[in-house]
Scaffold this motif. Structure first.
Motif, short mmCIF file in Angstrom:
data_model
loop_
_atom_site.label_atom_id
_atom_site.label_comp_id
_atom_site.label_asym_id
_atom_site.label_seq_id
_atom_site.Cartn_x
_atom_site.Cartn_y
_atom_site.Cartn_z
N ASP A 295 0.86 -1.25 -0.08
CA ASP A 295 -0.02 0.17 -0.19
C ASP A 295 0.81 1.08 0.03
OD1 ASP A 295 -2.88 -0.91 0.46
OD2 ASP A 295 -1.69 -2.23 1.82
N ASP A 296 2.19 1.14 0.67
CA ASP A 296 2.89 2.35 0.75
C ASP A 296 4.36 2.08 0.77
OD1 ASP A 296 3.62 5.03 0.62
OD2 ASP A 296 2.58 5.38 2.70
N TYR A 297 5.45 2.83 0.69
CA TYR A 297 6.66 2.70 0.72
C TYR A 297 7.54 3.71 1.23
CZ TYR A 297 10.46 -0.05 -1.63
OH TYR A 297 11.69 -0.93 -1.67
N MET A 298 8.40 3.61 2.11
CA MET A 298 9.13 4.47 2.61
C MET A 298 10.84 3.95 2.63
SD MET A 298 7.15 5.57 6.06
CE MET A 298 8.14 6.81 6.65
N THR A 299 11.48 4.98 2.54
CA THR A 299 12.99 4.90 2.35
C THR A 299 13.63 5.45 3.56
OG1 THR A 299 12.66 5.22 -0.04
CG2 THR A 299 14.82 5.46 0.84
N LYS A 300 14.39 4.52 4.35
CA LYS A 300 15.26 5.00 5.23
C LYS A 300 16.44 6.13 4.74
CE LYS A 300 15.19 0.34 7.08
NZ LYS A 300 15.81 -0.82 7.71
N PRO A 301 16.58 7.08 5.76
CA PRO A 301 16.09 7.37 6.95
C PRO A 301 14.80 8.08 6.92
CG PRO A 301 17.68 8.78 6.74
CD PRO A 301 17.89 7.77 5.73
N PHE A 302 14.02 7.80 7.71
CA PHE A 302 12.57 8.60 7.83
C PHE A 302 12.37 9.14 9.25
CE2 PHE A 302 11.80 4.05 7.91
CZ PHE A 302 11.08 3.92 8.77
N SER A 303 11.46 9.95 9.37
CA SER A 303 10.97 10.35 10.89
C SER A 303 10.10 9.22 11.52
CB SER A 303 10.41 11.67 10.56
OG SER A 303 9.39 12.10 11.70
N PRO A 304 10.15 8.87 12.48
CA PRO A 304 9.15 7.94 13.06
C PRO A 304 7.88 8.46 13.23
CG PRO A 304 11.36 7.78 14.46
CD PRO A 304 11.42 8.93 13.37
N GLY A 305 7.73 9.84 13.43
CA GLY A 305 6.34 10.55 13.41
C GLY A 305 5.63 10.40 12.04
N GLU A 306 6.77 10.55 10.83
CA GLU A 306 5.83 10.15 9.79
C GLU A 306 5.40 8.84 9.30
OE1 GLU A 306 7.00 10.20 4.65
OE2 GLU A 306 8.72 10.66 6.23
N MET A 307 6.06 7.95 9.86
CA MET A 307 5.73 6.51 9.80
C MET A 307 4.47 6.36 10.35
SD MET A 307 7.21 3.13 11.55
CE MET A 307 6.52 3.86 13.10
N VAL A 308 4.27 6.87 11.71
CA VAL A 308 3.04 6.67 12.53
C VAL A 308 1.85 7.51 11.91
CG1 VAL A 308 1.81 7.45 14.68
CG2 VAL A 308 4.29 6.87 14.70
N ALA A 309 2.15 8.58 10.99
CA ALA A 309 1.02 9.17 10.22
C ALA A 309 0.59 8.45 9.11
CB ALA A 309 1.46 10.52 9.89
N ARG A 310 1.50 7.68 8.42
CA ARG A 310 1.19 6.98 7.60
C ARG A 310 0.21 5.69 8.03
NH1 ARG A 310 5.17 7.27 2.43
NH2 ARG A 310 6.04 9.35 2.55
N VAL A 311 0.78 5.04 8.79
CA VAL A 311 0.32 3.97 9.50
C VAL A 311 -1.24 4.58 10.01
CG1 VAL A 311 -0.11 2.47 11.53
CG2 VAL A 311 2.06 2.68 10.31
N LYS A 312 -1.51 5.27 10.56
CA LYS A 312 -2.75 5.84 10.77
C LYS A 312 -3.55 6.05 9.99
CE LYS A 312 -3.25 8.87 14.36
NZ LYS A 312 -2.74 9.99 15.17
N ALA A 313 -3.09 6.79 8.79
CA ALA A 313 -3.96 7.12 7.45
C ALA A 313 -4.32 5.84 6.55
CB ALA A 313 -2.86 7.93 6.35
N HIS A 314 -3.61 4.73 6.59
CA HIS A 314 -3.93 3.66 6.04
C HIS A 314 -5.03 2.81 6.87
CE1 HIS A 314 -1.42 3.76 2.51
NE2 HIS A 314 -0.13 3.87 3.24
N LEU A 315 -4.64 2.72 8.13
CA LEU A 315 -5.77 2.24 9.01
C LEU A 315 -7.01 2.78 8.81
CD1 LEU A 315 -3.64 1.32 12.31
CD2 LEU A 315 -4.62 -0.28 10.56
#
Length: 228
Positions: free
Chosen positions: A96-116
């Motif tokens: 559903d989505d793709y992130m490249t390291k390094p990334f902000s943990p806050g951004e990861m949480v935002a994407r997780v919440k958006a997909h859920l």
């Protein structure tokens, strides 16, 4: 409480992801090996999988492919490699989505919440008894089914949301940025490949000739539309 599975071989990264997600109220499990992670992803009722690409025993691409064969759970893939081909491959396998390291943990949480949130909204439409028909294309929101000329097509959640949005306003042109924001729910900068890959997969599934689409058209320099 939403349950999230992190499949990541670097303990420090996995634990940081877990800490951030747990601080937002998620229940988080971690697996460091690809084969074990796959078993848990298939057998346990997780609401989302955060999946690293480079893993011991079984890589993330194979895990994504095999999970997507059996489940529609949202998959967020993560890699240290910046090549677009990896992103395209992951999305092409059903991520559903793709992130490249390094990334902000806050951004990861935002994407997780958006997909859920989008998954909950999509699966919560079961009582909406509504259909969209555009020529031979039929979208049934109640059963989450799409058919072309009576032949049922198997779509992922994001593919379903995408064709549903386009079909809700036949003839309306959506830019890639607008589609990404409407379907994925956050800034699309740098993630245009996500929309491009999903449009390509939709055409492969819905069109008789993907190179000459009768439904999902490209409006060059603008975006995409569903031909009325």
């Amino acid at each position: 409480m939403k349950k999230i599975l992190i499949i990541e071989d670097e303990s420090s990264i996995a634990e940081l992801q877990r800490d951030y997600l747990e601080s937002y109220g998620f229940s988080v499990s971690i697996e460091h090996r690809g084969d074990v992670g796959l078993q848990r992803a298939l057998k346990e009722p997780f609401d989302l999988v955060v999946l690293d690409v480079m893993l011991p025993m079984l890589d993330g691409f194979e895990i994504c492919r095999r999970v997507r064969q059996e489940k529609e759970v949202p998959i967020l893939m993560i890699t240290a490699r910046k090549e677009d081909i990896d992103k395209i491959r992951g999305l092409g396998l059903g991520a559903d989505d793709y992130m490249t390291k390094p990334f902000s943990p806050g951004e990861m949480v935002a994407r997780v919440k958006a997909h859920l949130s989008r998954y909950d909204r999509l699966t919560g439409q079961a009582g909406a008894q509504e259909q969209i028909r555009v020529r031979g294309l039929l979208i049934d929101k109640a059963s989450h089914q799409v058919s072309v000329n009576g032949e049922e097509k198997s779509l992922t959640n994001k593919e379903f949301e995408l064709i549903q949005l386009l079909a809700s306003h036949p003839g309306k042109v959506y830019s890639k940025e607008e589609l990404f924001e409407r379907i994925w729910g956050y800034d699309s900068l740098g993630d245009i490949a996500t929309v491009t890959v999903h449009i390509r997969r939709l055409r492969e599934k819905l069109e008789e000739s993907p190179s000459e689409p009768k439904y999902v058209e490209t409006v060059w320099g603008v975006g995409y539309r569903l031909r009325a």
